[in-house]
Every structure is written in structure tokens, then in C-alpha cells.
Design a protein around this motif. Sequence first.
Motif, short mmCIF file in Angstrom:
data_model
loop_
_atom_site.label_atom_id
_atom_site.label_comp_id
_atom_site.label_asym_id
_atom_site.label_seq_id
_atom_site.Cartn_x
_atom_site.Cartn_y
_atom_site.Cartn_z
N GLY B 326 -0.58 -10.09 4.29
CA GLY B 326 -0.55 -10.04 5.91
C GLY B 326 -1.21 -11.26 6.39
O GLY B 326 -1.65 -12.17 6.02
N LEU B 327 -1.16 -10.76 7.79
CA LEU B 327 -1.93 -11.55 8.80
C LEU B 327 -3.17 -11.91 8.38
O LEU B 327 -3.78 -13.26 8.58
CB LEU B 327 -1.86 -11.17 10.24
N ALA B 328 -4.07 -10.95 7.98
CA ALA B 328 -5.34 -11.01 7.74
C ALA B 328 -5.58 -12.07 6.31
O ALA B 328 -6.38 -12.87 6.45
CB ALA B 328 -5.81 -9.56 7.26
N GLY B 329 -4.45 -12.10 5.56
CA GLY B 329 -4.50 -12.89 4.48
C GLY B 329 -4.58 -14.22 4.99
O GLY B 329 -5.10 -15.29 4.42
N VAL B 330 -3.51 -14.59 5.87
CA VAL B 330 -3.28 -15.88 6.43
C VAL B 330 -4.44 -16.32 7.11
O VAL B 330 -4.98 -17.45 7.05
CB VAL B 330 -2.07 -15.97 7.37
N VAL B 331 -5.20 -15.44 7.93
CA VAL B 331 -6.23 -15.93 8.70
C VAL B 331 -7.35 -16.23 7.51
O VAL B 331 -8.22 -17.42 7.82
CB VAL B 331 -6.79 -14.69 9.59
N GLU B 332 -7.64 -15.46 6.71
CA GLU B 332 -8.60 -15.87 5.63
C GLU B 332 -8.34 -17.33 4.91
O GLU B 332 -9.27 -17.94 4.68
CB GLU B 332 -8.75 -14.66 4.59
N THR B 333 -7.24 -17.48 4.61
CA THR B 333 -6.61 -18.72 4.03
C THR B 333 -6.98 -19.96 4.63
O THR B 333 -7.59 -20.64 4.34
CB THR B 333 -5.23 -18.77 3.59
N VAL B 334 -6.72 -19.57 6.13
CA VAL B 334 -6.82 -20.64 6.94
C VAL B 334 -8.25 -20.92 7.27
O VAL B 334 -8.92 -22.11 7.08
CB VAL B 334 -6.14 -20.54 8.46
N ALA B 335 -9.05 -19.70 7.39
CA ALA B 335 -10.59 -20.03 7.64
C ALA B 335 -11.05 -20.60 6.53
O ALA B 335 -12.01 -21.63 6.47
CB ALA B 335 -11.31 -18.61 7.75
#
Lengths: 302, 366
Positions: B326-335
Motif C-alpha cells: 500500500g501507500l505505506a510501502g511506497v512511502v517507505e521505499t521512497v524514504a
Amino acid sequence: MSSFALALSQLFDGLSVASILLLAALGLSLSFGLMRVINMAHGELLMVGGYLVYVAHQIAPSASIVLGLPLAFAGSALLGAVLERLLIRRLYGRPLDTLLATWGVSLLLQQAARSWFGPTGVEVTSPDWLAGSFAVDTGPLAGLAFAHVRLFIIALAGLVLCGMVLLFGKTRIGLHIRAVNQNRAMSSALGVNTRRVDLLVFALGSGIAGLAGGVLALIAPVTPTVGQSYVVDAFLVVILGGMGTLRGTAIAAILIGVLSAVAETFTSISFAKVLLLLFVIAFLQFRPKGLVATRSRALEEA
Amino acid sequence: MIRRSWIAAALPFVILAFAPLYVGPYYLGLIGRFTSLGILAMGIVLVWGQGGVLPLGQGVFFGLGGYAMAMHLKLVALPAGELPDFMQWNGLEQLPLWWKPFTSPVLSLAAVIVVPGLAAGVLAWLVFRRRMTSVYIALITQALALAFATLLISQQGTTGGFNGLTDYTTLFGVPLGDERTRTWLHVATIVLAAGAYFFARALGATQAGRLVTAVRDGENRVRFLGYSPAPYKILVFIIAGVFAGIAGALHTLHLGLISPAMVGVVPSIEMVVWVAVGGRASLYGALIGTLLVNVAKDSISSAWPDAWLYVMGLVFIGVVIGTPRGLAGVVETVAARLGRTRVVAAAAAAAAPGAEPIGEEVTTHG
């Protein structure tokens, strides 16, 4: 009508419901047994079959069955094959995720049906040779009537079931299907093209769901949500029967069809749904894997 | 360090709590409704993201809480001795016995928590006791949602049927439509959501919480270590049920309506969509996913009613295939990519335990 005749006619109705449930559940059960895939769009494949029979009926009213049912089978099977290639293949090993993704597909198909055929149901009038019924006029069973349509549905379901038993038991591809069902890695090592088997079984199951929708169109209007109303019951059949077994699915479909027909006579349709669910949950307390469990020595199974 | 992260997590709740100062009444209502739904979504994170069991019937517990609240509101809106309008239409002479406790505000509030909790507990006990697979449980909870909605619709005389329960006037003697009541209701919703968040977060740090995650990743290994997984799964299922019940009660207060259309099969799956979009293993992700999906639904379905189902279907397929976390995963990957040091990535991975392997990792020892 005597109470015995009434009970018989309930039983008959139950059997015809069971036949549709069986057709709807076969594909679900097979694809779960083989691929550990839960296809939430299965109900919409059934719906597609119903609409295809409607289309056939529009084109040639007299041939709605002769033309419509093969069309329903082929159309749904093709759609199932596309679904398998494009979506489900990417999600192997993640059963709960396939469940969610295919639910997205079911939304798309429902909305498409709504746009094309309108939100209300479309009707198919069954041809003359299916319109009547065998009525019993005399004797203790007076008043009992067997509608031709329902007899036809029961016969078709029986035929499909026999066909599947033969396919599984007597053909080479059936052997491959059983092999992959028992041990995917080992069959693959022995040269079975497991991907092809998956595709074939999925398309076959989808086609049978299309048939279910096709015969359903003969007794009830086809609506965009017709699949949704059948798929939950079909899931209960699959759970009760044990995933991936023909025998279990057949027994469970008859059990659930007849039980709900009986429960509906004594209570209401809604209470019958609740009772049915309670029955399935209670049954699973004794046999958590359903009526017929595939034996396996694997420690963890999906 | 830990304390600082807790403060950071609390900050958005504080900002939201002061929303009445800077947001108009329409959007305030939306925030209140969607935040209540967020409480339910956090329950799904516990059961699904951390427990590995997909619940497809959370609408049932949402409905139990919502109806408990609505029954009380319906009764206090009446002059003494009179029956609710739909009961009169259906020819009922007397208040059914199971409605009687809901004349009391205390008992009604208790019912909002106890009834869904109890129902979730019984269901969880039945399904986890015999080691049913997660797929079976998903399908059984879905059948439960269907049965519950059908039952509500059919019992028109005592449940209000298809229309549900609506037309409330007062809550604990205060008029519901009043601006001050709405402000307090909003603050109460945010406080409860924050409470649910920190409760769930604290639970994750306890032994029970860790065991739940361990069960998700390898149930048999947990068994071999001498634990019985069932009690822990039942525990999170009950907590999720209670969260859903509280969410249902709050949502009923905000919207002024509860009906079978909010508790059946489709709404129950929609609840899972919010969490899938936001990130199934992240409490904050679930909250944000709930807000985003519902805001999108609100705006898209009013502009193009037909398009909403297409959008949701496509989003769902896309999320499951493209970003399972989900979005949380995207944020973590980008971070992690932007992070100057690898430490950030490591921290992100550590902050989302079990983010990989996602779903069922089937280990076959044959």
C-alpha cells in the motif's frame, strides 16, 4: 396436495438449486484445489454466461439454448483464460491477494454489465419444449409437478459432473490435473506443464460457471448482481465439500441446495441463510477441511 | 527515541482535533465520519496486516455497534410509551424485549463495545479452535456479512428493514444538530481514534502482539515453540471487533443513519480496500487509506456516479499487484531511496516487520 407431495416438490426444487450451485462451485473448487486461488470474479463469469444466453435469445429466439449454452460456455471460458493469463498468474502463492484483486475484476464486470444491459434484469423466455411440466394428477402424489426447465438443469448438471469424472479419471490431461493437485513441484519435475494445466482448469471452471449462468437465465432474470448473490453460496459449497475434490463438491452442493430448500419452507429465506451458515460452521468444527479432504503430508498448506 | 516517535504520531491527531476552528461544517462532518471509519480500519490492520487473517465481515461488527447506538437514539427521540415509527407501520403493539435495554444510555454504550466484542469472540473461537485456513475464515466471515445484512432487511418490524434506523434528535439530552454538540462529537471521535491507535501500537509491542505476528509468519513454528496460537488470534479478532463496533456507533452519530447497506458483503470488502490502499501492516497507513479512499468516493461518486465502481475496481487490482504494502510501502521505499545513509532503509524495514514476505508464504516440508 398432500404433505408428502409437498415435501417431494421441495426436494425437487432443492435439487435444481443444488444443480446450479454445483455448476457454480465446480470451477471455484477446482481452481482452489489446484492453484490455491480464490476467484471472487467467479460469480461475474456466471453473470456473463447469463447475458450471453440473453444475447443469443435476442439473435435467434428459438435457438436460445442450442446456441446460447455453448456460447455461454465458450465466452466465460475465454474470459476466464484471459483473467488467468493477465492477473491470476501474477499472484500465485498469495491466495488472499488474489481474492482481493479478483474482487476488483468483479466490480469492473458488474459495472460493465450495468452500462451495457442496464441495472434491471433482462429476461429469457425458455423455448416451448422446456416450458411445460410433468404433472401428477392422480394417486397420493396428486398436485406434484416437475417443471421441464428444472429437470433440464438437473440433467445438465449431472452430465457436466459425469464429464468431469471421465475427464479426470480417463484422460491424459485429467491425470496431469490430478498430479498437479497432489504435488505441483513433483509433477513439474516429471515434465507436466503445470502452467498449461492451470490455464486449462481455470478456463474450464470458468466455462462451467458460464453454463450455470446460462441455465439460471432460464428460470430467473439476469441482473448485474446475479453473480454476487450466487457466489457466496457457491463458496459455502466449496468450503463444506473440501477444496479441489469433485466428490466433495457434488455432495456439498446437493446438501446445501436441499437443506436451504427445506429451511426456506419452515422459516424464511433470510433465516435459511443464517441457518445454512451456522450449519457449515458447525460442520467444520468436526471436519475443518470439509467433507472430503485431500490428504497431504505437507506441514503447511494454504 | 521511542518517546519522540510517539509524540510525532500524536501530532496529526492533535491537529485534527482542532479542525472545528479551521474547517467548515460540511468537511468537519466528513472528517468525523472518515476518522470513525479509520478506527475500524486499524482493527483490520491488527487482524490482517499483523495477524495474517483476512476478515471479510467487519461490516457485521460495525453494524452491531452502529445499531446499538441507533436503537438508543431512536428510543430517546420518542415521547414516553410510544413506539418507533417503523414498528407502528409494521403493526407492533409492544417494544420487543431485546430493544428494552437500549432505553438506558449506559447500557447502550456498553452494548456498543460488548456486543461486537462478544460476537467477534464467539466467531473467532469457532474458526480458530479447529485450525481452519485463512481462506476458509475469509469466506466464512463473508458469508456472515451476507447473512447479517439479509436478516436485518427481512426483520423490518424490529430493525427498520432496508431503510435502517434514522431521524435522531438528541444524544444524552443534548440536541444532536447543535453546533456545539457537533464540535464535541468531533473531538470525541479524534480522541477515540487516537486512543485506538496508541492501544493498537502498544499491543504490537507486547508479547501477545509479537506472537500474533509470529503466527502470521509461521504458525507451525510458533506451535513447535510451545505456544497455542488460537488465544492470541482470538484476542486480536475481539479487539478488531470492538474497534469496528465503536466505529459503527460514531459513524451513526455523525451520519445520522445506519442501514443494512453499510454492513453487507460489499461494504465489508470496501473496508479491506481502505486498508489495502493505505498499507495493510501500518496503522497510520490504514487511517490515511481510509480518508483517501472515502474522500475519493465522496467526490467521484457525486460527480460521475457510474465511474466509482470502475475506479475502485482498477485501484484495487493496481494496489494488489503493484504495491502490496500500500501507500505505506511506497512511502517507505521512497524514504529508503532518498535516505542519505542505509540506516534509514534499515530502520524502515525494522519499522515494518513482516512487510516482506507479504501474504502467505507457503513453506512446504513434504
